[in-house]
Motif scaffolding. Structure first.
Motif: not given
Length: 147
Positions: A40-43, A90-91, A125-131
């Motif tokens: 995931l990417h938390l902007t 990110g993780i 970020h990264g299209r599907e990089h959501v929680i």
């Protein structure tokens, strides 16, 4: 995507909140993100407070500090409160495990008669990089760093 959470509380002197990103069998690599590898990417995180029942009276809550139990290299949790839409938390490579981040307010906040919080979790970020799955909890105790 931006997740917008709207919640009411009678808690006075709120000092911050904990965001737990959780695993789930339905997510790629058990998550906690929805990317093909579970990342995931938390902007950016934004918080507003208003008196209960008066959302038009909302004010920005300044975030002083953020800590996390794990940070992807060059994608540290501090980047989720830096005001820069080109950075994020990110993780990777710790997918498939739950993680948590704590966000500390600049000063305790509350409203007489109860508070209405609006918390936005921007993920750009990264299209599907959501929680994929998460839990959020407010606190009025001194915020303890994690990580």
């Amino acid at each position: 995507d931006t997740y917008t959470l709207s919640l009411n509380t009678n808690l006075q002197g709120v000092t911050g909140f904990r965001l737990e990103v959780l695993t789930d069998e339905s997510l790629p690599f058990r998550g906690p993100g929805r990317a093909v590898n579970g990342n995931l990417h938390l902007t950016e995180v934004r918080v507003r407070i208003a008196p209960k029942g008066q959302p038009n009276q909302s004010q920005i809550v300044k975030l002083k500090k953020a800590t996390a139990d794990f940070n992807q290299q060059a994608w540290e949790i501090s980047k989720a409160i830096d005001g820069d839409s080109n950075t994020a938390w990110g993780i990777h490579p710790q997918e498939g495990k739950p993680h948590q981040a704590v966000f500390e307010f600049e000063k305790p906040v509350s409203a007489e008669g109860g508070s209405h919080f609006t918390i936005e979790l921007e993920q750009a970020h990264g299209r599907e990089h959501v929680i994929g799955r998460f839990r959020l909890s407010l606190t009025n105790t001194p915020v303890v760093e994690i990580g």
